[in-house]
Design a protein around this motif. Structure first.
Motif, PDB file in Angstrom:
ATOM      1  N   GLY A  13      12.482   8.115  30.629  1.00 47.76           N
ATOM      2  CA  GLY A  13      11.309   8.956  30.366  1.00 47.76           C
ATOM      3  C   GLY A  13      10.783   9.670  31.593  1.00 47.76           C
ATOM      4  N   ARG A  57      10.473  12.748  33.685  1.00 47.56           N
ATOM      5  CA  ARG A  57      10.638  14.187  33.420  1.00 47.56           C
ATOM      6  C   ARG A  57      11.300  14.971  34.547  1.00 47.56           C
ATOM      7  NH1 ARG A  57       5.176  15.434  29.931  1.00 47.56           N
ATOM      8  NH2 ARG A  57       5.764  14.058  28.226  1.00 47.56           N
ATOM      9  N   ARG A 106      15.280  11.205  24.132  1.00 45.75           N
ATOM     10  CA  ARG A 106      14.490  10.045  24.539  1.00 45.75           C
ATOM     11  C   ARG A 106      13.529  10.349  25.674  1.00 45.75           C
ATOM     12  NH1 ARG A 106      18.434   9.731  21.828  1.00 45.75           N
ATOM     13  NH2 ARG A 106      18.906   8.038  20.410  1.00 45.75           N
ATOM     14  N   GLY A 116      11.124  12.644  25.985  1.00 50.37           N
ATOM     15  CA  GLY A 116       9.729  12.847  25.612  1.00 50.37           C
ATOM     16  C   GLY A 116       9.066  14.018  26.313  1.00 50.37           C
TER      17      GLY A 116
END
Length: 191
Positions: free
Chosen positions: A59, A61, A88, A90
């Motif tokens: 997660g 980024r 996955r 997000g």
């Protein structure tokens, strides 16, 4: 272990020639070290892919840009791994990026995984992008049958009535007709 991670790890271990640097990168839990691989000069492709994938699953980024580049790669296993990680991650930019890749007619040969990712995300961009991509695939002698089938199946999975007209058009294409019938059956009729 995640099946996609296992598959990617084995593929990249072979690609790296079993280098010690691969084992280090595969084992580290340090997200900053993984992110550094994405920006450092002269990193091998396998290292960038492994770092981006692992950050995406976590997660983080910072993996977004690299994963989008891999999603549009000429090598299908790289595209599949990137789609898995992006789903996955997000990151709210993912659906917009996948839609741009799916509808880019200059890169349509690589649109299969962006199309599948859009379906998995079920984002607002998905139905319009799949309709656009499928409509273009309905031209005579279009060579991208797998992309067209992914769009048909995806539109059926999404079940949005906006897809009915393009799916009706797909019925006229022998290679798509059966899938289009199944997709149309999954879309509720409006009263």
């Amino acid at each position: 272990m995640d099946e996609e991670l296992r598959s990617l790890t084995e593929r990249l271990r072979q690609e790296s020639g079993g280098a010690a640097a691969f084992e280090e990168l595969a084992a580290t839990g340090d997200h900053d070290a993984l992110a550094e691989v994405l920006t450092a000069a002269a990193q091998p492709l396998w290292a960038r892919e492994l770092a981006a994938f692992r950050l995406g699953l976590a997660g983080d980024r910072r993996a977004f840009e690299a994963l989008v580049l891999f999603l549009n790669h000429r090598d299908p296993p790289r595209c599949a791994s990137a789609a898995h990680a992006l789903a996955r991650l997000g990151d709210p930019r993912t659906a917009r990026a996948a839609a741009a890749l799916a509808t880019n007619e200059l890169r349509v040969a690589y649109a299969l995984h962006p199309v599948r990712l859009l379906v998995e995300l079920r984002a607002p961009e998905a139905v319009p992008a799949l309709i656009t991509t499928l409509r273009r695939r309905l031209r005579p002698h279009d060579p991208y049958r797998r992309v067209a089938l992914a769009c048909v199946d995806g539109l059926g999975d999404l079940g949005d009535a906006r897809a009915r007209p393009v799916l009706d058009d797909a019925l006229a294409h022998p290679r798509l007709a059966e899938a289009a019938v199944r997709a149309l059956a999954r879309i509720p009729r409006q009263r």
